[in-house]
Design an enzyme around this catalytic site. Structure first.
Site, mmCIF file in Angstrom:
data_model
loop_
_atom_site.group_PDB
_atom_site.id
_atom_site.type_symbol
_atom_site.label_atom_id
_atom_site.label_comp_id
_atom_site.label_asym_id
_atom_site.label_seq_id
_atom_site.Cartn_x
_atom_site.Cartn_y
_atom_site.Cartn_z
ATOM 1 C CE LYS A 111 -4.419 0.137 2.211
ATOM 2 N NZ LYS A 111 -5.183 0.003 3.465
HETATM 3 O O1 G3P Z 1 -8.149 0.627 4.479
HETATM 4 C C1 G3P Z 1 -8.199 1.906 4.956
HETATM 5 C C2 G3P Z 1 -9.577 2.533 5.043
HETATM 6 O O2 G3P Z 1 -10.538 1.599 4.787
HETATM 7 C C3 G3P Z 1 -9.734 3.306 6.321
HETATM 8 O O3 G3P Z 1 -11.035 3.364 6.811
HETATM 9 O O4 G3P Z 1 -12.674 3.822 8.585
HETATM 10 O O5 G3P Z 1 -10.274 4.469 8.937
HETATM 11 O O6 G3P Z 1 -11.696 5.712 7.319
HETATM 12 P P1 G3P Z 1 -11.439 4.387 7.975
#
Ligand code: G3P
Length: 218
Positions: free
Chosen positions: A85
């Site tokens: 990533k």
């Molecule tokens: O994979 C990273 C992404 O899905 C982060 O999600 O909930 O931290 O905005 P969130």
């Protein structure tokens, strides 16, 4: 067919989701490693690979291209299932351009908040563009619209990059991402659980079993 990933580094959640037979992969990031209580990215990633035997994303920590490339070389050597990533910043683009030319250069471009960023990631050779739907909504923008726009851009130019709907917060995001044409959805385990649950299913099943008991118990 759209793919389902879980967005977690917690082994118990991944094991349970995998047991349902519908799990295609897993995405992690430094915050998710923190929530899983581990700083051993390699060990945790390999444990996850063992369970899911599908795409598993692990994120770089470096913010300069040279550092990202060095980390990517190591991360990608762990397993053929691992994707690296890389954040969509100028240094990230430089790194993606190098890494995508490697035979094992599997890249998940992360922190994507617009179709323009997704387009640049695709041009730099990323395999996935991870659009942060929930965080866009948090900012008063329309995350699903960005998924829809990115789908259209990738289709217009037949770009070899998959639209990954990330930062999914609820089942509405799931349905809307599917309707917007996302190739992959990554969601917390709690959202995956909510995808299958319905009080109507539970009530219907209860009634079926009660009626069966009435006739069979005679
Ligand atoms: O994979 C990273 C992404 O899905 C982060 O999600 O909930 O931290 O905005 P969130």
């Amino acid at each position: 067919m759209a793919q389902i990933f879980v967005d977690t580094a917690k082994i118990e959640e991944i094991r349970e989701a995998a047991s349902w037979g519908i799990l295609d992969g897993v995405t992690t990031n430094p915050s998710l490693m923190f929530r899983a209580g581990t700083a051993n990215r390699k060990e945790q990633t390999l444990k996850i690979v063992e369970i899911v035997r599908g795409s598993v994303s692990a994120e770089v920590i470096s913010t300069d291209a040279a550092g990202m490339i060095k980390e990517a070389r190591e991360i990608l050597s762990w397993s053929e299932y691992v994707y690296v990533k890389i954040p969509i910043i100028p240094e990230g683009l430089k790194a993606m351009n190098v890494i995508s030319r490697w035979p094992n250069g599997r890249i998940n471009a992360t922190l994507v908040f617009s179709a323009n960023q997704a387009f640049l990631a695709a041009k730099a050779g990323a395999s996935y563009a991870s659009i942060f739907v929930g965080r866009l909504d948090d900012a008063g923008l329309d995350g699903i619209e960005v998924v829809r726009e990115t789908r259209a851009v990738f289709d217009n130019y037949a770009l070899d990059c998959q639209v990954l709907a990330a930062s999914i917060r609820n089942t509405y995001h799931v349905t809307q991402s599917l309707l917007a044409g996302a190739d992959i959805l990554t969601m917390p385990y709690a959202v995956l659980q909510k995808m299958i649950s319905s009080p109507f299913t539970d009530a219907g099943l209860k009634k079926f079993l009660e009626d069966w008991e009435k006739v069979a118990g005679k």
